[in-house]
Design a protein around this motif. Structure first.
Motif, PDB file in Angstrom:
ATOM      1  N   LEU A 164      50.115  34.960  43.318  1.00 43.41           N
ATOM      2  CA  LEU A 164      50.623  36.037  42.090  1.00 43.41           C
ATOM      3  C   LEU A 164      49.775  35.811  40.926  1.00 43.41           C
ATOM      4  CD1 LEU A 164      54.594  34.726  42.460  1.00 43.41           C
ATOM      5  CD2 LEU A 164      53.135  36.415  43.844  1.00 43.41           C
ATOM      6  N   HIS A 165      49.298  34.792  40.573  1.00 41.11           N
ATOM      7  CA  HIS A 165      48.540  34.501  39.457  1.00 41.11           C
ATOM      8  C   HIS A 165      46.880  34.952  39.754  1.00 41.11           C
ATOM      9  CE1 HIS A 165      51.718  32.419  37.317  1.00 41.11           C
ATOM     10  NE2 HIS A 165      52.011  31.998  38.696  1.00 41.11           N
ATOM     11  N   ARG A 166      46.622  34.981  40.738  1.00 37.98           N
ATOM     12  CA  ARG A 166      45.059  35.311  40.916  1.00 37.98           C
ATOM     13  C   ARG A 166      44.854  36.878  40.785  1.00 37.98           C
ATOM     14  NH1 ARG A 166      41.072  32.728  43.176  1.00 37.98           N
ATOM     15  NH2 ARG A 166      42.389  31.136  44.103  1.00 37.98           N
ATOM     16  N   GLU A 167      44.448  37.171  39.537  1.00 39.31           N
ATOM     17  CA  GLU A 167      44.125  38.629  39.331  1.00 39.31           C
ATOM     18  C   GLU A 167      43.181  39.356  39.937  1.00 39.31           C
ATOM     19  OE1 GLU A 167      43.092  41.121  35.158  1.00 39.31           O
ATOM     20  OE2 GLU A 167      44.543  39.464  35.029  1.00 39.31           O
ATOM     21  N   ILE A 168      43.619  40.050  41.008  1.00 41.19           N
ATOM     22  CA  ILE A 168      42.906  40.917  41.857  1.00 41.19           C
ATOM     23  C   ILE A 168      42.761  42.324  41.776  1.00 41.19           C
ATOM     24  CG2 ILE A 168      42.754  41.712  44.351  1.00 41.19           C
ATOM     25  CD1 ILE A 168      42.253  38.591  44.114  1.00 41.19           C
ATOM     26  N   GLY A 169      41.602  42.876  41.261  1.00 36.43           N
ATOM     27  CA  GLY A 169      41.565  44.284  40.732  1.00 36.43           C
ATOM     28  C   GLY A 169      41.846  44.560  39.571  1.00 36.43           C
ATOM     29  N   GLY A 170      42.270  43.674  38.643  1.00 41.58           N
ATOM     30  CA  GLY A 170      42.758  43.987  37.210  1.00 41.58           C
ATOM     31  C   GLY A 170      44.426  44.093  37.254  1.00 41.58           C
ATOM     32  N   ALA A 171      44.710  44.078  35.812  1.00 44.66           N
ATOM     33  CA  ALA A 171      46.258  43.942  35.738  1.00 44.66           C
ATOM     34  C   ALA A 171      47.079  45.147  36.306  1.00 44.66           C
ATOM     35  CB  ALA A 171      46.433  43.800  34.322  1.00 44.66           C
ATOM     36  N   ASP A 172      46.324  46.346  36.304  1.00 43.96           N
ATOM     37  CA  ASP A 172      47.051  47.536  36.814  1.00 43.96           C
ATOM     38  C   ASP A 172      47.535  47.354  38.287  1.00 43.96           C
ATOM     39  OD1 ASP A 172      47.273  48.503  34.264  1.00 43.96           O
ATOM     40  OD2 ASP A 172      45.721  50.083  34.693  1.00 43.96           O
ATOM     41  N   VAL A 173      46.408  46.790  38.970  1.00 43.65           N
ATOM     42  CA  VAL A 173      46.431  46.640  40.372  1.00 43.65           C
ATOM     43  C   VAL A 173      47.521  45.630  40.799  1.00 43.65           C
ATOM     44  CG1 VAL A 173      45.234  45.777  42.432  1.00 43.65           C
ATOM     45  CG2 VAL A 173      44.137  47.568  41.068  1.00 43.65           C
ATOM     46  N   MET A 174      47.406  44.551  39.980  1.00 45.12           N
ATOM     47  CA  MET A 174      48.385  43.415  40.403  1.00 45.12           C
ATOM     48  C   MET A 174      49.827  43.837  39.959  1.00 45.12           C
ATOM     49  SD  MET A 174      46.917  40.657  41.617  1.00 45.12           S
ATOM     50  CE  MET A 174      48.385  39.772  41.713  1.00 45.12           C
TER      51      MET A 174
END
Length: 279
Positions: A164-174
C-alpha cells in the motif's frame, strides 16, 4: 503504405491471427484502408496487425468479427494471442490460473495481477519491458476476465501492508489502485485482507506465493524467482503452504479493517478522500 509482409501462420498465435485477417479481408475484396474505415481505425493499424507488428485487442477482434461475419472466430483467437504475449515461463501458470476454482495468494510487494488497474500494471511492467509494454499490459488485463465469468473463481488475497505504501507509478496511479481494491469490499467471491506491519515475522517470510485449487485436479503451489516460475503439486508442499496461508489469514486484518487501512493510507499518503466503494 500497405503492409505486404508474408507470415508463417504456424509461427505463433499472433502470426496466425494476422494471416487469417489478411486472408478474410482479401476474400471480402477490401483493402486495408477500406477495412479500417469500417472498423473506425486506420489502414495502417490493419497492416500492422496483419504483419504481426501489433497485437490486436478484444474490442478490435469483436468489431472485426462483426465486419467480416466470422461468427466470433477472432474473438476466440485473441485470447490465445494475448496469452502468447506473456513471458514463456509464465504461460503455463496463466493457463492453470484460468482453470482454477479457488485462488489464494500472498503478495509481499505488489498488488496481485488480477486486481491491478491498467495504470498500475503499466508502471510495474514498464520497468523491464518498455519495448513490449502495450502487449504485456493487454495480456495482464485479459487475465482478469476470469473474475467476470458467470462462475468466477473464489479469490483470496493477503496483501502485505508494504504494497500500500510502495508508490507505483505516482500518487494518481496509487489512488486509483487503492480505490480499486476498496471496490472489492462487498464482492461475493473476492476477499482482500492486509497483513499489517505490526504482525512482524509471519508464515510467508520467504516471499509471495499462490495456491490453486481445482474441481477435478490436484492442488498447485506456485512461486516466482527473478525470471522463472515454480509450480508443483507435491502433497507435502501443498500441505505446508496451505497451513501457512491459513496462518497468514488469521494474522491479517479482517476484510472491513483491511478496507479501513487501505482507505486511511490512500487519504494520508496519496491525498484523497474516497467516495463510496463500488464493487
Amino acid at each position: 503504405m500497405v503492409n505486404i509482409r508474408n507470415l508463417d501462420p504456424s509461427a505463433s498465435p499472433l502470426d496466425y491471427y494476422g494471416s487469417e485477417l489478411r486472408r478474410l479481408r482479401e476474400e471480402a475484396d477490401l483493402n486495408q484502408p477500406q477495412l479500417g474505415k469500417i472498423l473506425y481505425c486506420t489502414g495502417s493499424l490493419i497492416g500492422q496487425i496483419e504483419t504481426a507488428k501489433k497485437v490486436p485487442t478484444r474490442e478490435f477482434s469483436e468489431r472485426l468479427d462483426a465486419a467480416l461475419m466470422t461468427s466470433g472466430s477472432f474473438s476466440r483467437l485473441v485470447g490465445l494471442v494475448l496469452r502468447s504475449q506473456l513471458p514463456t515461463w509464465f504461460q503455463a501458470y496463466a493457463e492453470m490460473e484460468a482453470r482454477a476454482t479457488y485462488l489464494s495468494t500472498f503478495q509481499a510487494q505488489l498488488v496481485y495481477g488480477l486486481l491491478q488497474t491498467e495504470g498500475y500494471a503499466r508502471a510495474v511492467l514498464g520497468v523491464e519491458n518498455p519495448d513490449r509494454l502495450d502487449e504485456m499490459v493487454a495480456a495482464r488485463m485479459d487475465r482478469q476476465r476470469i473474475l467476470g465469468r458467470e462462475h468466477p473463481p473464489v479469490l483470496c488475497v493477503v496483501l502485505d501492508e508494504g504494497a500500500l505504501h510502495r508508490e507505483i507509478g505516482g500518487a494518481d496511479v496509487m489512488r486509483s489502485q487503492l480505490l480499486h481494491l476498496l471496490g472489492f469490499l462487498d464482492h461475493p467471491w473476492i476477499q482482500v485482507q492486509v497483513l499489517p506491519f505490526r504482525v512482524g515475522q509471519h508464515a510467508a517470510m520467504m516471499g509471495s506465493f499462490n495456491l490453486l485449487r481445482f474441481d477435478d485436479d490436484p492442488d498447485l503451489f506456485y512461486a516466482e524467482s527473478y525470471d522463472s516460475g515454480h509450480m508443483t503439486a507435491n502433497p507435502q508442499v501443498i500441505r505446508e503452504r496451505s497451513v501457512g496461508y491459513a496462518r497468514l489469514q488469521a494474522s491479517a486484518l479482517s476484510r472491513e479493517d483491511s478496507a479501513a487501512l487501505i482507505e486511511r493510507v490512500m487519504r494520508e499518503r496519496y491525498g484523497h478522500e474516497p467516495g463510496p466503494a463500488v464493487a
